[in-house]
Design a protein around this motif. Structure first.
Motif, mmCIF file in Angstrom:
data_model
loop_
_atom_site.group_PDB
_atom_site.id
_atom_site.type_symbol
_atom_site.label_atom_id
_atom_site.label_comp_id
_atom_site.label_asym_id
_atom_site.label_seq_id
_atom_site.Cartn_x
_atom_site.Cartn_y
_atom_site.Cartn_z
ATOM 1 N N LEU A 171 0.839 -1.197 0.000
ATOM 2 C CA LEU A 171 0.000 0.000 0.000
ATOM 3 C C LEU A 171 0.879 1.254 0.000
ATOM 4 N N TRP A 172 0.561 2.199 -0.874
ATOM 5 C CA TRP A 172 1.365 3.406 -1.049
ATOM 6 C C TRP A 172 0.521 4.665 -0.875
ATOM 7 N N ASN A 173 1.144 5.744 -0.420
ATOM 8 C CA ASN A 173 0.512 7.058 -0.471
ATOM 9 C C ASN A 173 1.563 8.112 -0.837
ATOM 10 N N LEU A 174 1.089 9.202 -1.386
ATOM 11 C CA LEU A 174 1.981 10.253 -1.888
ATOM 12 C C LEU A 174 1.601 11.593 -1.271
ATOM 13 N N SER A 175 2.610 12.356 -0.881
ATOM 14 C CA SER A 175 2.368 13.709 -0.372
ATOM 15 C C SER A 175 3.361 14.682 -0.979
ATOM 16 N N GLU A 176 3.012 15.954 -0.941
ATOM 17 C CA GLU A 176 3.926 16.984 -1.429
ATOM 18 C C GLU A 176 5.109 17.106 -0.474
ATOM 19 N N PHE A 177 6.275 17.348 -1.027
ATOM 20 C CA PHE A 177 7.453 17.623 -0.206
ATOM 21 C C PHE A 177 7.484 19.119 0.091
ATOM 22 N N ILE A 178 7.610 19.470 1.356
ATOM 23 C CA ILE A 178 7.665 20.886 1.730
ATOM 24 C C ILE A 178 9.090 21.380 1.512
ATOM 25 N N GLU A 179 9.238 22.277 0.562
ATOM 26 C CA GLU A 179 10.570 22.754 0.178
ATOM 27 C C GLU A 179 11.203 23.583 1.300
ATOM 28 N N ASN A 180 12.529 23.682 1.234
ATOM 29 C CA ASN A 180 13.302 24.440 2.229
ATOM 30 C C ASN A 180 13.003 23.968 3.646
ATOM 31 N N SER A 181 12.869 22.664 3.784
ATOM 32 C CA SER A 181 12.584 22.070 5.092
ATOM 33 C C SER A 181 13.675 21.079 5.445
ATOM 34 N N GLN A 182 13.719 20.728 6.710
ATOM 35 C CA GLN A 182 14.716 19.778 7.187
ATOM 36 C C GLN A 182 14.171 19.031 8.405
ATOM 37 N N THR A 183 14.756 17.890 8.668
ATOM 38 C CA THR A 183 14.450 17.167 9.901
ATOM 39 C C THR A 183 15.754 16.915 10.649
#
Length: 359
Positions: free
Chosen positions: A99-111
């Motif tokens: 099972l897969w899901n996709l989300s937008e990557f929030i640019e200029n972000s970091q963890t």
């Protein structure tokens, strides 16, 4: 190359106008597989494969995430944005039944995998509590995707079953921490008892608040909570205690040098200040009184889960070698002991900060 082709095929089945170029692998999670999808147009996405062995209700995991992020979006709160498939579903089942899901990557972000400054701990407290505060009015039912996830009585039942079935060698190797777990059973049931007696209420909780599940901008300001797979009903103590378990541990989770393990009081204080500032009047005095012990409880339950998986021959967590889970259990139980040494100061600080922040 085979994985790249597979990821491209899956990505193309979601509603995007972008062309797959490549991928990078995120390695911080114990359970799911997560990939950064790079496109020709330089708009990136996050593609995740849900572990259906762990999440028996994987479809519901995705439904819970959609409900909560839509609730936050309607309030104007920045959160993850999920992308539907071309068949207007937020989940995709591939030919291997993954099972897969996709989300937008929030640019200029970091963890961050580890906290390295007081302001990051403070920001983590702010954003975790904001998530709790902004979802406190969420009225739709969430599915309990991982039943009894933070239930100490359930985890002890699992532990006892594993202990009864484990090999003699594994039992001998783990004996020190088996004894420790059994000796502390009664005391560590405190949150279970408080929930059963309705001294603390259930609400929407994140349930996996390690620092790597918070997204920061490039100025180290917290943006939002991520990795919402475990969002369901719980108590705020789960999120508070688990966050401090990870933020204040002076070592990695599998560090074997016990002398290096300690509980960072400065990070605890900064996180707690941010947490109680954001939660403000959304927490009762009685709920606040259980915050200090929750740090021990959530650290202990993690140690118990690692120990149980070790006794079960490592069927749940990804491991790098045969003693990996035992080393993780050793780390977490050692951290419990370090927290106890500073429990009086922890109690005093939470009490005084609650009084100044919430009234």
């Amino acid at each position: 190359m085979e994985l790249k082709k597979k990821l491209a095929t899956i990505f193309q089945q979601f509603q995007t106008e972008h062309t797959f170029k490549g991928f990078e692998t995120f390695n911080s999670g114990h359970i799911n597989d997560t990939f950064l999808i790079l496109t020709q147009e330089e708009v990136n996405y996050v593609l995740q494969r849900i572990n259906t062995t762990v999440f028996k209700k994987a479809i519901d995991v995705i439904h819970n995430k959609i409900k909560i992020t839509q609730h936050l979006s309607k309030k104007g709160i920045q959160t993850i944005h999920f992308i539907p498939t071309k068949e207007n579903s937020y989940s995709l089942i591939d030919n291997d039944n993954h099972l897969w899901n996709l989300s937008e990557f929030i640019e200029n972000s970091q963890t961050f995998l580890k906290v390295n400054a007081n302001d990051i701990a403070y920001q983590a407290g702010l954003i975790t509590a904001e998530f709790l505060a902004q979802t406190s009015d969420f009225e739709n039912d969430l599915v309990e995707t991982l039943p009894n996830f933070h239930s100490m009585s359930f985890r002890f039942q699992e532990f006892q079953n594993a202990l009864n079935a484990t090999s003699k060698i594994r039992k001998q190797k783990a004996q020190k921490w088996i004894d420790f777990a059994l000796a502390n059973k009664k005391e560590m049931m405190v949150l279970d008892r408080a929930i059963n007696q309705k001294e603390i209420r259930l609400r929407v909780t994140h349930n996996d608040t390690k620092i790597s599940n918070i997204l920061f901008d490039t100025n180290n300001k917290a943006i939002c909570m991520i990795d919402l797979d475990t969002v369901m009903k719980g108590c705020i103590h789960f999120d508070y205690g688990d966050a401090l378990r990870t933020i204040c541990n002076t070592t990695d989770e599998d560090e074997v040098n016990v002398s290096a393990i300690n509980f960072n009081l400065n990070y605890f204080k900064n996180y707690t200040e941010g947490f109680l500032k954001s939660l403000a009047n959304n927490i009762s005095k009685q709920e606040a009184s259980y915050l200090p012990i929750s740090i021990q409880v959530m650290t202990f339950i993690m140690g118990l889960r690692f120990l149980t998986d070790y006794l079960n021959n490592d069927v749940y967590y990804k491991t790098k070698h045969s003693n990996h889970n035992l080393e993780r259990a050793n780390n977490q139980f050692s951290l419990v002991q370090k927290i106890r040494e500073q429990q009086h100061e922890i109690n005093s600080f939470v009490k005084s900060t609650y009084m100044s922040s919430c009234h």
